[in-house]
Design a protein around this motif. Structure first.
Motif, PDB file in Angstrom:
ATOM      1  N   ARG A  16      74.663  44.797  62.625  1.00  0.00           N
ATOM      2  CA  ARG A  16      73.383  44.323  62.083  1.00  0.00           C
ATOM      3  C   ARG A  16      72.258  44.998  62.841  1.00  0.00           C
ATOM      4  NH1 ARG A  16      72.160  40.410  58.856  1.00  0.00           N
ATOM      5  NH2 ARG A  16      74.223  39.446  59.091  1.00  0.00           N
ATOM      6  N   VAL A  31      81.493  36.002  49.482  1.00  0.00           N
ATOM      7  CA  VAL A  31      80.961  36.897  48.456  1.00  0.00           C
ATOM      8  C   VAL A  31      82.068  37.857  48.066  1.00  0.00           C
ATOM      9  CG1 VAL A  31      79.297  38.718  47.941  1.00  0.00           C
ATOM     10  CG2 VAL A  31      78.589  36.717  49.279  1.00  0.00           C
ATOM     11  N   LEU A  79      82.911  41.241  46.241  1.00  0.00           N
ATOM     12  CA  LEU A  79      82.262  42.487  45.847  1.00  0.00           C
ATOM     13  C   LEU A  79      83.227  43.358  45.071  1.00  0.00           C
ATOM     14  CD1 LEU A  79      80.455  43.304  49.201  1.00  0.00           C
ATOM     15  CD2 LEU A  79      79.319  42.755  47.064  1.00  0.00           C
ATOM     16  N   SER A  96      69.800  41.782  50.109  1.00  0.00           N
ATOM     17  CA  SER A  96      70.093  41.668  48.678  1.00  0.00           C
ATOM     18  C   SER A  96      71.580  41.744  48.371  1.00  0.00           C
ATOM     19  CB  SER A  96      69.364  42.776  47.910  1.00  0.00           C
ATOM     20  OG  SER A  96      69.918  44.044  48.253  1.00  0.00           O
ATOM     21  N   ARG A  97      72.400  42.089  49.350  1.00  0.00           N
ATOM     22  CA  ARG A  97      73.863  42.228  49.238  1.00  0.00           C
ATOM     23  C   ARG A  97      74.296  43.558  48.624  1.00  0.00           C
ATOM     24  NH1 ARG A  97      74.983  36.625  46.707  1.00  0.00           N
ATOM     25  NH2 ARG A  97      75.565  37.789  44.850  1.00  0.00           N
ATOM     26  N   GLN A  98      73.375  44.328  48.096  1.00  0.00           N
ATOM     27  CA  GLN A  98      73.745  45.573  47.425  1.00  0.00           C
ATOM     28  C   GLN A  98      74.159  46.630  48.450  1.00  0.00           C
ATOM     29  OE1 GLN A  98      73.394  46.296  43.764  1.00  0.00           O
ATOM     30  NE2 GLN A  98      74.880  47.742  44.588  1.00  0.00           N
ATOM     31  N   MET A  99      75.394  47.062  48.394  1.00  0.00           N
ATOM     32  CA  MET A  99      75.882  48.108  49.294  1.00  0.00           C
ATOM     33  C   MET A  99      75.360  49.456  48.811  1.00  0.00           C
ATOM     34  SD  MET A  99      78.052  46.885  51.663  1.00  0.00           S
ATOM     35  CE  MET A  99      79.386  48.013  51.985  1.00  0.00           C
ATOM     36  N   THR A 145      83.665  46.199  60.774  1.00  0.00           N
ATOM     37  CA  THR A 145      83.108  44.847  60.697  1.00  0.00           C
ATOM     38  C   THR A 145      81.594  44.826  60.611  1.00  0.00           C
ATOM     39  OG1 THR A 145      83.256  44.750  63.091  1.00  0.00           O
ATOM     40  CG2 THR A 145      85.045  43.714  61.846  1.00  0.00           C
ATOM     41  N   GLN A 155      83.837  39.298  51.283  1.00  0.00           N
ATOM     42  CA  GLN A 155      82.984  39.310  52.464  1.00  0.00           C
ATOM     43  C   GLN A 155      82.608  37.879  52.810  1.00  0.00           C
ATOM     44  OE1 GLN A 155      79.190  41.371  52.106  1.00  0.00           O
ATOM     45  NE2 GLN A 155      79.208  41.881  54.274  1.00  0.00           N
ATOM     46  N   PHE A 201      86.826  49.389  55.737  1.00  0.00           N
ATOM     47  CA  PHE A 201      85.534  49.189  56.383  1.00  0.00           C
ATOM     48  C   PHE A 201      85.673  48.640  57.793  1.00  0.00           C
ATOM     49  CE2 PHE A 201      82.359  49.837  53.089  1.00  0.00           C
ATOM     50  CZ  PHE A 201      83.116  49.812  51.941  1.00  0.00           C
ATOM     51  N   SER A 230      76.652  35.670  39.197  1.00  0.00           N
ATOM     52  CA  SER A 230      76.075  36.020  40.499  1.00  0.00           C
ATOM     53  C   SER A 230      76.450  34.981  41.543  1.00  0.00           C
ATOM     54  CB  SER A 230      74.550  36.102  40.397  1.00  0.00           C
ATOM     55  OG  SER A 230      74.171  37.100  39.497  1.00  0.00           O
ATOM     56  N   ASN A 231      76.439  33.753  41.106  1.00  0.00           N
ATOM     57  CA  ASN A 231      76.794  32.639  41.981  1.00  0.00           C
ATOM     58  C   ASN A 231      77.701  31.691  41.222  1.00  0.00           C
ATOM     59  OD1 ASN A 231      75.000  32.839  44.551  1.00  0.00           O
ATOM     60  ND2 ASN A 231      73.629  33.281  42.851  1.00  0.00           N
ATOM     61  N   LEU A 250      83.906  43.708  55.268  1.00  0.00           N
ATOM     62  CA  LEU A 250      84.518  43.690  53.942  1.00  0.00           C
ATOM     63  C   LEU A 250      86.032  43.715  54.072  1.00  0.00           C
ATOM     64  CD1 LEU A 250      81.554  44.788  53.422  1.00  0.00           C
ATOM     65  CD2 LEU A 250      82.527  45.812  51.375  1.00  0.00           C
ATOM     66  N   PHE A 310      78.803  49.916  44.391  1.00  0.00           N
ATOM     67  CA  PHE A 310      79.083  48.490  44.471  1.00  0.00           C
ATOM     68  C   PHE A 310      78.205  47.685  43.522  1.00  0.00           C
ATOM     69  CE2 PHE A 310      81.885  47.714  48.103  1.00  0.00           C
ATOM     70  CZ  PHE A 310      81.959  48.989  48.651  1.00  0.00           C
ATOM     71  N   GLY A 311      78.764  46.580  43.047  1.00  0.00           N
ATOM     72  CA  GLY A 311      77.965  45.571  42.372  1.00  0.00           C
ATOM     73  C   GLY A 311      77.288  44.688  43.414  1.00  0.00           C
ATOM     74  N   GLN A 312      76.522  43.733  42.927  1.00  0.00           N
ATOM     75  CA  GLN A 312      75.788  42.864  43.856  1.00  0.00           C
ATOM     76  C   GLN A 312      76.602  41.656  44.289  1.00  0.00           C
ATOM     77  OE1 GLN A 312      71.755  42.600  41.845  1.00  0.00           O
ATOM     78  NE2 GLN A 312      71.206  43.238  43.911  1.00  0.00           N
ATOM     79  N   GLY A 313      77.806  41.571  43.755  1.00  0.00           N
ATOM     80  CA  GLY A 313      78.702  40.538  44.245  1.00  0.00           C
ATOM     81  C   GLY A 313      78.553  39.198  43.543  1.00  0.00           C
ATOM     82  N   THR A 314      79.590  38.405  43.691  1.00  0.00           N
ATOM     83  CA  THR A 314      79.582  37.012  43.250  1.00  0.00           C
ATOM     84  C   THR A 314      79.734  36.140  44.483  1.00  0.00           C
ATOM     85  OG1 THR A 314      80.553  37.443  41.075  1.00  0.00           O
ATOM     86  CG2 THR A 314      80.803  35.220  41.974  1.00  0.00           C
ATOM     87  N   ARG A 315      78.763  35.258  44.687  1.00  0.00           N
ATOM     88  CA  ARG A 315      78.877  34.316  45.810  1.00  0.00           C
ATOM     89  C   ARG A 315      79.628  33.090  45.317  1.00  0.00           C
ATOM     90  NH1 ARG A 315      76.635  33.783  50.591  1.00  0.00           N
ATOM     91  NH2 ARG A 315      74.973  35.292  50.170  1.00  0.00           N
ATOM     92  N   TYR A 351      86.624  43.534  47.016  1.00  0.00           N
ATOM     93  CA  TYR A 351      86.537  43.206  48.434  1.00  0.00           C
ATOM     94  C   TYR A 351      85.998  41.782  48.561  1.00  0.00           C
ATOM     95  CZ  TYR A 351      87.086  48.150  49.613  1.00  0.00           C
ATOM     96  OH  TYR A 351      87.575  49.430  49.748  1.00  0.00           O
ATOM     97  N   GLY A 387      78.553  36.763  57.164  1.00  0.00           N
ATOM     98  CA  GLY A 387      78.312  37.538  58.371  1.00  0.00           C
ATOM     99  C   GLY A 387      79.460  38.426  58.805  1.00  0.00           C
ATOM    100  N   GLN A 388      80.442  38.592  57.932  1.00  0.00           N
ATOM    101  CA  GLN A 388      81.627  39.373  58.301  1.00  0.00           C
ATOM    102  C   GLN A 388      81.672  40.702  57.569  1.00  0.00           C
ATOM    103  OE1 GLN A 388      83.806  38.149  60.729  1.00  0.00           O
ATOM    104  NE2 GLN A 388      82.130  36.679  60.847  1.00  0.00           N
TER     105      GLN A 388
END
Lengths: 114, 116
Positions: free
Chosen positions: B111, A89, A91, B42-45, B108, A37, B106, A9-10, A43, A105-110, A35, A40-41
């Protein structure tokens, strides 16, 4: 599992080290995407696998990035000689073959490179 | 190559009000799919709604609806009766219908803040 699973996850790594990020797609999904990310940007597309076809690697930012998908299932994204700008991150998503189906999507790796 | 543009980095709406998020895209293809995804903290898309370009009727999913203008290459998302749980990043996405499933492109993101 029921969804797309990513591990870890991290991840915190030192600059210059190699890292591997793992993605377990939904069973039966032939398409798999990676992808990136940044904070704040949006994908940024990295790479796309579809069945037995050659992967679309057009989004990989440099030759330090590579990915493979073994047996049409699990995928590993490898970043060699990590740089601070690789911090983001990552994804992973998977989908069935037809275009209209949604990508899950998965929850991503930070990833943090220090 | 296809591009997706979301010109509103941030939007705010009061609870129970309606808000519209804008999305435009550029493509030379005639058949494709458009999606709106939501990304909470939570980051979940999460898929919110999808539209098939060959369908003239605008897609709706409960409080979410789209205004799809194919000639103008516009695909806006309307959220009615906004709720606090709608606060998130919203991404518009494009996928070609040519061949088997292709990559999602995608925008940008926008929010969305929901205030009391």
């Amino acid at each position: 599992g029921a969804g797309v699973s990513q591990s870890p996850s991290n991840k915190v790594t030192e600059k210059g080290k190699d890292v591997e990020l793992r993605c377990d797609p939904i069973s039966g999904h032939t398409a798999l995407y990676w992808y990136r990310q940044s904070l704040g940007q949006g994908l940024e597309f990295l790479i796309y696998f579809q069945g037995n076809s050659a992967p679309d690697k057009s989004g990989l930012p440099s030759d330090r990035f590579s990915a493979e998908r073994t047996g049409g299932s699990v995928s590993t994204l490898t970043i060699q000689r990590t740089q601070q700008e690789d911090s983001a991150v990552y994804l992973c998503a998977s989908s069935q073959q037809t275009g209209k189906t949604e990508a899950f999507f998965g929850q991503g790796t930070r990833l943090t490179v220090v | 190559a296809q591009t997706v543009t979301q010109s509103q980095p941030e939007m705010s709406v009061q609870e129970a009000e309606t808000v519209t998020l804008s999305c435009t895209y550029d493509t030379s293809e005639s058949d494709y799919y458009l999606f709106w995804y939501k990304q909470p903290p939570s980051r979940q898309m999460i898929l919110v709604i999808r539209q098939e370009a060959y369908k003239q009727q605008n897609a709706t999913e409960n409080r979410f609806s789209v205004n799809f203008q194919k000639a103008a290459k516009s695909f806006s998302l309307k959220i009615s009766d906004s709720q606090l749980g709608d606060a998130a990043m919203y991404f518009c996405a494009y996928r070609s219908a040519i061949g088997t499933a292709s990559k999602l492109t995608f925008g940008t993101g926008t929010r969305l803040q929901v205030t009391l």
